[in-house]
Design a protein around this motif. Sequence first.
Motif, PDB file in Angstrom:
ATOM      1  N   THR A 296       0.837  -1.205   0.000  1.00  0.00           N
ATOM      2  CA  THR A 296       0.000   0.000   0.000  1.00  0.00           C
ATOM      3  C   THR A 296       0.867   1.248   0.000  1.00  0.00           C
ATOM      4  O   THR A 296       0.662   2.173  -0.798  1.00  0.00           O
TER       5      THR A 296
ATOM      6  N   LEU B  94       2.505   1.806  -3.394  1.00  0.00           N
ATOM      7  CA  LEU B  94       1.599   2.377  -4.402  1.00  0.00           C
ATOM      8  C   LEU B  94       1.276   3.832  -4.100  1.00  0.00           C
ATOM      9  O   LEU B  94       1.186   4.659  -5.008  1.00  0.00           O
ATOM     10  N   ASN B  95       1.099   4.158  -2.819  1.00  0.00           N
ATOM     11  CA  ASN B  95       0.827   5.557  -2.439  1.00  0.00           C
ATOM     12  C   ASN B  95       1.952   6.466  -2.899  1.00  0.00           C
ATOM     13  O   ASN B  95       1.714   7.557  -3.428  1.00  0.00           O
TER      14      ASN B  95
ATOM     15  N   PHE C 150      -5.881   6.280 -12.047  1.00  0.00           N
ATOM     16  CA  PHE C 150      -6.123   5.514 -10.827  1.00  0.00           C
ATOM     17  C   PHE C 150      -7.425   4.733 -10.924  1.00  0.00           C
ATOM     18  O   PHE C 150      -8.426   5.257 -11.413  1.00  0.00           O
TER      19      PHE C 150
ATOM     20  N   PHE D 212      -9.582   2.597  -8.026  1.00  0.00           N
ATOM     21  CA  PHE D 212      -9.591   2.123  -6.649  1.00  0.00           C
ATOM     22  C   PHE D 212     -10.575   0.983  -6.494  1.00  0.00           C
ATOM     23  O   PHE D 212     -11.368   0.682  -7.378  1.00  0.00           O
ATOM     24  N   GLN D 213     -10.510   0.400  -5.315  1.00  0.00           N
ATOM     25  CA  GLN D 213     -11.337  -0.771  -5.040  1.00  0.00           C
ATOM     26  C   GLN D 213     -12.837  -0.445  -5.084  1.00  0.00           C
ATOM     27  O   GLN D 213     -13.634  -1.187  -5.615  1.00  0.00           O
ATOM     28  N   SER D 214     -13.177   0.682  -4.499  1.00  0.00           N
ATOM     29  CA  SER D 214     -14.592   1.069  -4.483  1.00  0.00           C
ATOM     30  C   SER D 214     -14.699   2.586  -4.318  1.00  0.00           C
ATOM     31  O   SER D 214     -13.717   3.251  -4.062  1.00  0.00           O
ATOM     32  N   PHE D 215     -15.906   3.094  -4.436  1.00  0.00           N
ATOM     33  CA  PHE D 215     -16.173   4.530  -4.320  1.00  0.00           C
ATOM     34  C   PHE D 215     -15.206   5.329  -5.182  1.00  0.00           C
ATOM     35  O   PHE D 215     -14.529   6.216  -4.714  1.00  0.00           O
ATOM     36  N   ASN D 216     -15.150   4.981  -6.423  1.00  0.00           N
ATOM     37  CA  ASN D 216     -14.187   5.566  -7.326  1.00  0.00           C
ATOM     38  C   ASN D 216     -14.606   6.873  -7.933  1.00  0.00           C
ATOM     39  O   ASN D 216     -13.784   7.674  -8.304  1.00  0.00           O
ATOM     40  N   LEU D 217     -15.917   7.012  -8.067  1.00  0.00           N
ATOM     41  CA  LEU D 217     -16.422   8.072  -8.937  1.00  0.00           C
ATOM     42  C   LEU D 217     -16.887   9.273  -8.132  1.00  0.00           C
ATOM     43  O   LEU D 217     -17.203   9.171  -6.952  1.00  0.00           O
ATOM     44  N   ILE D 218     -16.928  10.412  -8.816  1.00  0.00           N
ATOM     45  CA  ILE D 218     -17.460  11.613  -8.182  1.00  0.00           C
ATOM     46  C   ILE D 218     -18.977  11.502  -8.222  1.00  0.00           C
ATOM     47  O   ILE D 218     -19.567  11.428  -9.303  1.00  0.00           O
ATOM     48  N   PRO D 219     -19.601  11.445  -7.064  1.00  0.00           N
ATOM     49  CA  PRO D 219     -21.021  11.057  -7.026  1.00  0.00           C
ATOM     50  C   PRO D 219     -21.967  12.022  -7.717  1.00  0.00           C
ATOM     51  O   PRO D 219     -23.049  11.624  -8.111  1.00  0.00           O
TER      52      PRO D 219
ATOM     53  N   ARG E  37     -12.280   6.176 -17.067  1.00  0.00           N
ATOM     54  CA  ARG E  37     -11.768   7.471 -16.652  1.00  0.00           C
ATOM     55  C   ARG E  37     -10.240   7.416 -16.511  1.00  0.00           C
ATOM     56  O   ARG E  37      -9.538   8.365 -16.826  1.00  0.00           O
TER      57      ARG E  37
ATOM     58  N   LEU F 108      -2.532   2.938 -12.037  1.00  0.00           N
ATOM     59  CA  LEU F 108      -2.386   2.261 -10.755  1.00  0.00           C
ATOM     60  C   LEU F 108      -3.754   1.747 -10.345  1.00  0.00           C
ATOM     61  O   LEU F 108      -4.699   2.531 -10.233  1.00  0.00           O
TER      62      LEU F 108
ATOM     63  N   ASP G  67      -5.961  -0.517  -7.600  1.00  0.00           N
ATOM     64  CA  ASP G  67      -5.961  -1.151  -6.290  1.00  0.00           C
ATOM     65  C   ASP G  67      -7.152  -2.088  -6.201  1.00  0.00           C
ATOM     66  O   ASP G  67      -8.291  -1.640  -6.140  1.00  0.00           O
TER      67      ASP G  67
ATOM     68  N   ILE H  19     -10.279  11.295  -4.261  1.00  0.00           N
ATOM     69  CA  ILE H  19     -10.381  10.870  -5.660  1.00  0.00           C
ATOM     70  C   ILE H  19     -10.032  12.025  -6.572  1.00  0.00           C
ATOM     71  O   ILE H  19      -9.304  11.888  -7.546  1.00  0.00           O
TER      72      ILE H  19
ATOM     73  N   PHE I 183      -4.705   3.348  -0.783  1.00  0.00           N
ATOM     74  CA  PHE I 183      -4.773   2.001  -1.341  1.00  0.00           C
ATOM     75  C   PHE I 183      -4.892   1.051  -0.167  1.00  0.00           C
ATOM     76  O   PHE I 183      -4.250   1.243   0.854  1.00  0.00           O
TER      77      PHE I 183
END
Lengths: 229, 415, 410
Positions: A47, A50-51, A89, A91-98, A157, A167, A169, B305, B414
């Motif tokens: 982690t 990757l960060n 990037f 990510f695992q979840s909650f990736n998008l701008i809601p 995106r 990257l 995750d 994000i 991550f």
Amino acid sequence: MDKVVEIQNLHKVYRDGFDVHALRGVDLDIARGDFMTIAGPSGSGKTTLLNILGGLDRPTEGRVFIEGQEVTAMSRSELADLRRRRLGFVFQSFNLIPVLTARENVEFALILRGVEPNRRRELPQKVLGQVGLDECMRERRPFDLSGGQQQRVAVARAIVGEPAVVLADEPTANLDTENALALLDLMERLNEERQATFIFSTHDPRVMERAKRHVMLRDGEVVSDERRA
Amino acid sequence: MAAVRIPFLKLAWRNLWRNKRRTILTLGAMTFYSWMLLWFLWFWDGAHDGMMDNYVRILTGHVQIHARGFSDDMSVMKRIREPGPIVAAIESTEKVAAYSLRVKTYALAAAHGDSAGAFVLAFDPRRERGVSYMHRLLREGRCLEARNRGEVVLGYVLAENLGLALGDQIALMVQAADGSMGADKFTVVGLADPGISAMNNSLIMMNLADAQELLAYGDAVNEIVVMAEDSYDVARVHGALEEQVDPERYEVLTWAEAAPEMKEMIELDWASFLLIMAIFTAVALLGIMNTVVMSVFERVREFGIMMALGLRPGQLARLVVTETMLMAFVAMAIGFSLAVVTTWLSTEYGFDMEPFGAQESMADWGMANTLFFAKFSLKFFVVAFASVLGMSFLATLYPALRTAAMRPVEAIKFQ
Amino acid sequence: MRRLPLFKIARRNVWRNKRRTAITVAALASAAGFIVWFSAFGEGFGEKTAEDIVRSGLGHVVVEPAGFEKNPQVEKFLRSPREVERLVEGRPRVQAWSPRVEMRGLASSPENSMGAVIYGVDPRREPRISILPRRLAEGEFFREGEERGVILGYKMAEVLGVELGDMVGVMVQNVDGEVAAEAYELVGLLRMGNPAFDNGAVLLPLSQTQHLLGYEEGYNKIVILAESRADVETIRDGLAAEVPPGVDVLAWFEVSPQAFQYYGIMVGLLIFILLLLIVLASFGMTNTILMSVLERVNEFGVMAALGLRPFQVFRVILYEATVLSALGIAVGLLGGGLASWINTVYGADLGAWSGSVGVMGFIDPVVPFVMRPAHFVLGAVTVFFIATVSAIYPGVKAARLRPVVAMRRV
């Protein structure tokens, strides 16, 4: 070898009451067009690695170059610029701008890159088509999409701006096999067509099977680095 | 590559509608604040205008012309011997609504063996109507009439003190301009209620010609009162007149110079208003800051994000500021509209302090009228606009800076 | 049935998310603090207004001949004041008292003359009951044993065209119905900021007015300063029962209803503003409470899934609001109390806002705050009430949600 990422003697110490050595001297070169995984048990330092690679965190010691530019010497604004121009990037979840629709989420990445309005309208449609998101879904907001659909939009995106490095995750963690395989097909194709470099942090065997290179971390050090024929 | 134009407005607008309840409550606070602020400003301004107008209409006029030094001691010797040229100058000046020639002096009034100090105000009733409310102050009897001689209208408290009723005779004794004592008897034809304690118990109004005779003035007067068309024109009229009269012989005063206590009082009133509004602003600011801070911390992941996408710290701060400012504009649209409605109502119907039992204490302070009217003005609209914007900006500053200072690794990790 | 530890859950919920708790507590605390602070300001302002009115010569309680207030005739005076003085002197809760003569008359100079209210004041006692001796723009107050001179309102002196050292004529009707006149040297100019004094007051030593009016040892007022405004009625009623017939005892608000009105308007205005402040603060309080619950609807969904009944979910939320408001109230009362306490020592300087506070007749423009237990009660009750009411809506909402729906919402 055309090196996209160069990591030299990377150390990271978290000083949080007592010192935790998350990375103890990692050296790693990543070539353009690599499709690789970084794995390791929890606490192995993946982690952190990757960060730092994504310019989200800074190392205690050592240097990171992306396309020859020293990431570790950049200011916050320069890092932001680097991320918007050269990195993608997932990510695992909650990736998008809601508050943005699927299409707008993809377009947003283009706006940030300063792409002119005409191309900004076409490109997202094209890429969303490539990731297999039905047209009727494209004007929906993330809340109304399934987990698999959201991840596809996130991949779209991440790649729409043609970054040097993506990257990702655990991008498949929340997906069923059918969706996971489709997503992997997609990323593989992009990797081949565009020579985009993909770095996955994952344990998912479905991803491991497809990757061309496996790096294994343990206790902050690289313990194995295998290339698949 | 085209310039990067991030759609802050669109993002901010949509973010606001994500949490409708919070937005509505924050909007509520901002609207309430905008409404109160603008309404109070307009009302305070109008009330002061009303106070001043009353004062001016009864006591000072907008601009006064005297023989030099008269305003210091009201000596009968200091008089305008030839009012003609000054009157001509006034008539040729723009923005003058009306003027009146007056004689003012102190006198000893006596009746039925009682005596009291009195303040004599003499004028031509036909002219005076244009500059003062004197004719409206009548409580009993009738007004002065230009063609009659030897009549007076008294402050009703003075009449009570001297035991006088309509039709009674009153003796007045004054110092005349020739050094002698002038004395004469007059008939009480009316009782006036000027609403100002100091006048109620001392005012005596009479015809200009009577006073000129009593003081051995001939055609002289000792005050010329000028009303401008609007309170905003006072400085202009004052300046124009000052240029036209001989400064060696005459003084030209504005109402503020003639009645500094009224001006001071208005200034003090503004000072306490400011203090209260400052407290108001602080409460609004804290409340709004709270909700903004909350909305920011709720969205840490989302900001992460955006940072990963390459938004710069300053751009994130700008997004937070834009959201609050957007609310501020909506709140101002609603709040200021409400203020216009309530101000309109209070210009139309006025706000009467009388039910609060205020007339006596206000009369003590020289305020004859308990009915106040609000007043629209661009100036205070701008003040309110700037205050709401400034307050909103300050409220959003801390959360915006916190957002900008967020390190991406804290916001998004991550796993 | 076994009791569920609902309150404990609520308490832990509050502790778990420190930041959310901090924000909510900050909102509640600032509201409570402002209420306490502003109330103390209002109380101080009201107190000062009343005290300044009282000390501008009115006094808390006045003893005078019957009917003098309505019709101040020269024949009405206390012929043998010793008897009344004995009742006043040493009376509990009386801080100080002073004899006074008040009469209408005429002040004149060679140039001009005008009506005036003539005050005969005791050079030794007057400084204890009023601020008149301290409000001289020029010159000095009368000295004990040297009872000469006259002090005029500064505007009156301007009108009469006199300066310190000039002679001023004072004319009154004396007790025998004759006109009495005397000339005095001008020794001081009074500046109260109140037009009634500045334009119309003539101050003379008590003995001079007694002589002028033919009162001998008599005078027409005893002005009493109470230890506190709360004692006014006690003193008035006590004295009224003991004074001989033909003597009135009046409280300050009976002597000067307009001063009382002015005080009433000020207090009314401050209460109105306090109400507006509470409304304004309520928006913020409601918002934070509402948000801190609605933000976690899924959490309550989990509780419901574990088998908590809707009413129990509702209670957890209400308990949370209680814990939060208790914290907010504690912090707010402490902070507001501390700020007010500092302002009781270092008053708020209204003069910093304007150079012209003199108009209101303040001794000086610094308003010291006055703290009362009621302010703390008001702050606590308001915040508790609003916090609890604000929790009802989200509480009902969370209790009604079916677990599945609640957990899906993230």
